[in-house]
Write an enzyme that holds these catalytic residues in place. Structure first.
Site, PDB file in Angstrom:
ATOM      1  CG  HIS A  97      24.146  -0.029  -3.027  1.00 39.07           C
ATOM      2  ND1 HIS A  97      22.885  -0.085  -3.567  1.00 39.07           N
ATOM      3  CD2 HIS A  97      24.524   1.270  -3.104  1.00 39.07           C
ATOM      4  CE1 HIS A  97      22.532   1.131  -3.956  1.00 39.07           C
ATOM      5  NE2 HIS A  97      23.499   1.969  -3.686  1.00 39.07           N
ATOM      6  CD  GLU A 115      25.903   4.655  -4.807  1.00 36.69           C
ATOM      7  OE1 GLU A 115      25.258   3.658  -5.160  1.00 36.69           O
ATOM      8  OE2 GLU A 115      25.368   5.697  -4.404  1.00 36.69           O
ATOM      9  CG  HIS A 172      24.372   5.512   0.066  1.00 40.05           C
ATOM     10  ND1 HIS A 172      24.553   4.169   0.245  1.00 40.05           N
ATOM     11  CD2 HIS A 172      23.866   5.656  -1.177  1.00 40.05           C
ATOM     12  CE1 HIS A 172      24.187   3.535  -0.851  1.00 40.05           C
ATOM     13  NE2 HIS A 172      23.754   4.411  -1.739  1.00 40.05           N
ATOM     14  NE  ARG A 192      12.969   2.461  -1.089  1.00 41.54           N
ATOM     15  CZ  ARG A 192      12.220   1.755  -1.950  1.00 41.54           C
ATOM     16  NH1 ARG A 192      11.296   0.925  -1.524  1.00 41.54           N
ATOM     17  NH2 ARG A 192      12.401   1.894  -3.243  1.00 41.54           N
TER      18      ARG A 192
HETATM   19 ZN    ZN Z   1      23.383   3.993  -3.824  1.00 43.19          ZN
END
Ligand code: ZN
Length: 312
Positions: A97, A115, A172, A192
């Site tokens: 991200h 996150e 991740h 991605r």
């Molecule tokens: Zn994530």
């Protein structure tokens, strides 16, 4: 009036999802490939409804817009947090991200995404992907261009109760056999990097290699969790993380204890067992918000909760 605000989750079907959200939490899920429960969300892609009470039937985004006093009047265009339960039956694609600055510039003013994951349950030999092995941006680019993803990604073992803070720029992925509670910034921007060469409807899913290379931090640096415990009579409060966006704690209630809310508001997810909040029964799978000014509250029963608030 300071009432507990209960929310109805929104469910997302994903090719990698399973049925544990129904089996373990009793949710009415849309199918056997349900990957995500958006438990506390005001995001436009899944805006939770209030269940019961004076705000029954309103969306969380509407409370944020029109009843900002419930959240201590804090500033912000969007409700700041998003809490999900993720049932990964299969591996998720490897992703990264952006941070706020990159997302603002490249994603129409959107927020970036920090996150964190609390592992609710996982298979005995479960693994996750956090980080990569490239020592420099040049090496990262070279490995990506040569398609050496299996050498690039860092796969580590995981067990129930583990906790991970995932900063923007961190490669991740959740791997199959893992049930996670995720607390994150209210954002849906994901790049991605690698999808194990899988096909979806006969085609590989789109990758975002340029943007991924832009935002991935080199070399990878682990964030060590600084978990501290506070003992109460009848409860344990374990601090999991504090950052600019959120504070997350874990509460183990064994009997009961009184707490005092000092944050602008607080989000609670019951992840194990059952009990009550100030006399209102709650059980595994319930999610609720204590609004600003709620003050003292009592949790009793035998249960485990993950709670979060905005960062300090
Ligand atoms: Zn994530």
């Amino acid at each position: 009036m300071h009432e507990v605000i209960f929310l109805e989750p929104v469910f997302k079907e994903m090719i990698w999802g399973g049925s544990r959200l129904s089996e373990e939490f009793g949710y009415d899920i849309p199918g056997d490939h349900t990957g995500e429960c958006w438990a506390v969300s005001a995001h436009k892609n899944g805006d939770c409804l209030v269940r019961g009470g004076s705000f029954s039937g309103k969306h969380l985004s509407e409370l944020w817009e029109k009843n900002r006093e419930l959240f201590g009047g804090i500033a912000g265009d969007v409700f700041p947090l998003l809490v999900k339960i993720i049932d990964a039956k299969e591996d998720l694609s490897i992703q990264v991200h952006p941070d706020d600055a990159y997302a603002k510039e490249h994603e129409n003013g959107s927020l970036g995404k920090t996150e964190c994951w609390y592992i609710l349950d996982c298979d005995k030999d479960a693994k996750i992907v956090i980080g990569h092995h490239a020592k420099s941006k040049e090496e990262l680019k070279q490995m990506i261009e040569e398609g050496r993803f299996e050498d690039l990604i860092r796969v580590i073992p995981v067990k129930k109760g583990d906790f991970f803070q995932i900063l923007p720029g961190t490669v991740h992925a959740i791997k199959g056999g893992t049930l996670i509670l995720e607390t994150q910034q209210n954002s849906d921007i994901t790049y991605r990097l690698y999808d194990y060469g899988r096909l979806s409807d006969g085609k590989p899913r789109e990758l975002h290699l340029e943007k991924s290379m832009d935002v991935i931090g080199c070399p990878h640096r682990d964030i060590s969790a600084d978990r501290t415990r506070e003992q109460f009579a009848g409860a344990v409060k374990e601090h999991l993380v504090s950052c600019a966006y959120y504070t997350v704690d874990r509460l183990l209630i064994n009997g009961g204890a009184d707490f005092v809310m000092e944050e602008p508001f607080c989000i609670f997810s019951v992840v194990q067992g059952a009990g009550s909040i100030d006399g209102t029964e709650v059980r595994k799978g319930d999610h609720f918000i204590l609004p600003a000014g709620y003050g003292k509250y009592c949790l009793s029963g035998e249960m485990e909760l993950i709670c979060s608030s905005v960062g300090k």
